[in-house]
Write an enzyme that holds these catalytic residues in place. Structure first.
Site, PDB file in Angstrom:
ATOM      1  N   ASP A  51       9.803 -37.996 -31.467  1.00  0.00           N
ATOM      2  CA  ASP A  51      11.077 -37.274 -31.376  1.00  0.00           C
ATOM      3  C   ASP A  51      11.858 -37.628 -30.113  1.00  0.00           C
ATOM      4  OD1 ASP A  51       8.893 -35.949 -30.053  1.00  0.00           O
ATOM      5  OD2 ASP A  51      10.219 -34.240 -29.687  1.00  0.00           O
TER       6      ASP A  51
ATOM      7  N   GLU B 293       7.369 -33.206 -29.993  1.00  0.00           N
ATOM      8  CA  GLU B 293       6.629 -33.019 -28.749  1.00  0.00           C
ATOM      9  C   GLU B 293       7.466 -32.292 -27.723  1.00  0.00           C
ATOM     10  OE1 GLU B 293       5.392 -33.251 -24.830  1.00  0.00           O
ATOM     11  OE2 GLU B 293       7.103 -34.453 -25.485  1.00  0.00           O
TER      12      GLU B 293
ATOM     13  N   ARG C  21      -6.633 -39.103 -14.602  1.00  0.00           N
ATOM     14  CA  ARG C  21      -7.654 -38.341 -13.883  1.00  0.00           C
ATOM     15  C   ARG C  21      -8.457 -37.549 -14.912  1.00  0.00           C
ATOM     16  NH1 ARG C  21      -6.666 -35.076  -9.752  1.00  0.00           N
ATOM     17  NH2 ARG C  21      -8.087 -33.425 -10.429  1.00  0.00           N
TER      18      ARG C  21
ATOM     19  N   HIS D  74      14.258 -37.945 -19.160  1.00  0.00           N
ATOM     20  CA  HIS D  74      15.220 -36.902 -19.518  1.00  0.00           C
ATOM     21  C   HIS D  74      16.561 -37.094 -18.818  1.00  0.00           C
ATOM     22  CE1 HIS D  74      12.064 -33.833 -21.163  1.00  0.00           C
ATOM     23  NE2 HIS D  74      11.673 -35.079 -21.331  1.00  0.00           N
TER      24      HIS D  74
END
Length: 386
Positions: free
Chosen positions: A75, A132, A172, A359
């Protein structure tokens, strides 16, 4: 292992096609059709409409009983793109500003290679997930039977990271990304004339005390070493006016943390603070905490598998194995609550196209890393399905 230049060119074409025609949330008909068509062309068994628009491609080879799930998100975001290159968005107000077009293209490239070479023993599930960005797609696929309909022993995800050098990889074990939860507190007092506050219960004063009280959760209720968290009040809305004490205040905000245990402690502390202050002032309240993203917690064993695959592809010197946790959130976390697995980050670059933040209306996925991502997926499959 190196990929054929023809496959890299095809991945670039796929990625730029997806970028031209972004779709958001669960409304992904063009994207889902494109991805399903490619998988079918590769000879991969395709199941569609899992969690509305989710896709699972299944590729079996040999008699191995082990299976692996590789997930990419499909998306885009509701952002108006400001780039002017030829493959910019053709859908006004929608844009691939997080690189999900690149994630899908990398996984398609791996699927194409593995379907052609079939040099593994077991089953690969290529998972293409909707929505998502709003934190609902992974859970929708799970609720629709993703892990019951398909035998998936462990699951892996990968995201590009601007500011991290091309050809680098970071991960991690344990908590990699934070949860994201929003809260809403409604405080009802007794409104009245601003000149006669003694005749009512002023929810502004009560709400102000609540906001200050919320700041003690991180500083006084949680361990400074073991329970890193952020609690932020971001909205304070009343129904009063210049000479009217309001009857109601609404406080909204956001909180982040790295374990579900910490999130539960935050929720309990919030309600205790709100209840105590409101009771002392004679006000009533309602409180709601809405969890959108769980903490992204990597399984130690699967993280080591991811590290080994990345080292094979990129070189040991380019793989960071214990990065700092990030306060951003990712709904792949929902899958990691059900199956062991690992979510990792791959460098998108530090300058030019690769360095623009996620974004952002000027962001673009760096096509130079498509080969790295596909090779990582392929190596991971070969390692896990020997």
């Amino acid at each position: 292992m190196s990929l054929d230049q023809n496959l890299i060119s095809r991945m670039t074409e796929w990625r730029q096609h997806l970028h031209r025609f972004p779709e958001c949330g669960f409304d992904l008909p063009l994207t889902a059709d494109f991805i399903a068509d490619r998988l079918t062309e590769f000879g991969i068994e395709v199941t569609r409409n899992i969690g509305q628009q989710g896709i699972v491609g299944v590729l079996k080879c040999g008699d191995g009983a082990t299976s692996i799930g590789l997930r990419a998100d499909m998306d885009a975001l509701f952002i108006h793109e400001e780039n002017q290159f030829e493959h910019r968005s053709r859908h006004d107000g929608q844009m691939h500003a997080c690189g999900h077009d690149g994630h899908s293209a990398m996984l398609l490239g791996a699927a194409c290679y593995l379907a052609e070479h079939r040099d593994f023993n077991g089953t690969v599930h290529f998972i293409f997930q909707p929505d998502e960005e709003h934190g609902r797609g992974a859970q929708a696929m799970i609720d629709d039977g993703l892990f019951e309909r398909f035998q998936i022993d462990e699951v892996y995800g990968l995201h590009n990271m601007p500011g991290l050098a091309e050809g680098s990889f970071t991960v991690r074990p344990g908590s990699l990304m934070a949860s994201e939860s929003s809260f809403e507190i409604v405080i009802d007092g007794v409104g009245g004339h601003a000149a006669m506050p003694h005749r009512g219960v002023d929810p502004i004063v009560v709400g102000s005390q609540v906001i200050l009280g919320l700041q003690t959760i991180v500083s006084r209720n949680l361990s400074a070493i073991e329970e890193t968290a952020v609690v932020s009040a971001t909205e304070f809305v009343t129904n009063g006016t210049v000479n009217v004490i309001p009857s109601q205040v609404v406080i909204k905000g956001d909180c982040r943390c790295f374990t579900e245990e910490t999130l539960k402690r935050i929720e309990q502390s919030m309600e205790r603070i709100v209840a105590g202050i409101c009771q002392a002032a004679g006000a009533s309240y309602s409180f709601e905490l809405i969890n959108t993203f769980y903490p992204t917690v990597n399984s130690p064993e699967q993280t080591q598998f991811a590290i080994q695959a990345a080292r094979t592809v990129l070189g040991t010197e380019h793989v960071e194995t214990d990065c700092l946790p990030l306060t951003i959130s990712e709904d792949f976390s929902s899958m990691l609550r059900v199956k062991p697995g690992c979510y990792a980050l791959m460098g998108n670059g530090v300058e030019s196209v690769g360095g623009c933040a996620l974004h952002n209306p000027e962001y673009d996925f760096n096509d130079r890393i498509l080969g790295h991502g596909a090779q990582y997926w392929i190596q991971l499959v070969k390692d896990r399905l020997k």
